[in-house]
Design an enzyme around this catalytic site. Structure first.
Site, PDB file in Angstrom:
ATOM      1  N   SER A   1       0.910  -1.100  -0.061  1.00  0.00           N
ATOM      2  CA  SER A   1      -0.090  -0.010  -0.135  1.00  0.00           C
ATOM      3  C   SER A   1       0.768   1.232  -0.124  1.00  0.00           C
ATOM      4  CB  SER A   1      -0.880  -0.246   1.072  1.00  0.00           C
ATOM      5  OG  SER A   1      -1.475   1.102   1.308  1.00  0.00           O
TER       6      SER A   1
ATOM      7  N   TYR B   1      -1.039  -0.816  10.250  1.00  0.00           N
ATOM      8  CA  TYR B   1      -1.436  -0.975   8.878  1.00  0.00           C
ATOM      9  C   TYR B   1      -0.038  -0.592   8.234  1.00  0.00           C
ATOM     10  CZ  TYR B   1      -3.356  -1.162   4.631  1.00  0.00           C
ATOM     11  OH  TYR B   1      -3.701  -1.346   3.125  1.00  0.00           O
TER      12      TYR B   1
END
Length: 175
Positions: A138, A151
């Site tokens: 990501s 995350y």
């Protein structure tokens, strides 16, 4: 992708489901791996359209289940050509608000899962001359954001793990 066997972790929904469907439409035999039993329906839909797919319910954060995923793939298709490590979760909060259990769960699924499934997939790929590993990361792994500490840390780890794996196995025809 005719004749290729492909694993997609996190294949029950989202990016994983779309990837599994596309690989199957291009002729690959697909193994849908997910902790969510909805992966069974994805495999059934692919088979109903004339493709070839199985579902292996897997918690990628557990070594025994990651190893079983590879063994089931080899049992069903006799080979493993492509692994798409896509399973992941989002845990929101800063380091003072995320519980240790939620931190561990995010790191275990997102980062440790890539390590474990790759650990067992690479020897299988080497048996047939090589393969490819796709790891979903990501932009949060490149530039963190407020509330995304666990995350972002997991996705940054995936980016660097991917680079290390590429350096370790490129000469062995695994990209």
């Amino acid at each position: 992708f005719q004749g290729k066997a492909i694993i997609v972790t996190g294949g029950a929904s989202g990016i994983g489901k779309a990837t599994a469907n596309l690989f199957a439409a291009e002729g690959a035999s697909v193994v849908i791996s997910d902790i969510n039993p909805a992966g069974e329906g994805v495999a059934r839909e692919i088979n109903q359209r004339g493709g070839s797919a199985i579902f292996v319910q897997t918690d990628v954060s557990r070594a025994d289940q990651a190893e079983r995923l590879i063994q089931e793939t080899l049992r069903q298709y006799g080979r493993l050509d492509i692994l798409h490590n896509n399973a992941g979760i989002l845990v929101v909060g800063d380091v003072t608000t995320i519980s240790e259990a939620d931190w561990d769960r995010c790191i275990d699924i997102n980062l440790k899962g890539v390590y474990l499934v790759s650990k067992y997939a690479i020897p299988a790929m080497l048996q047939t001359g090589g393969g490819a590993i796709i790891n979903t990361a990501s932009t949060a792994g490149l530039s963190g954001g407020s509330g995304y500490s666990a995350y972002s840390a997991s996705k940054a780890g995936i980016i660097l793990l991917t680079q290390c794996m590429a350096l370790d196995f490129a000469r062995k025809n695994i990209r």
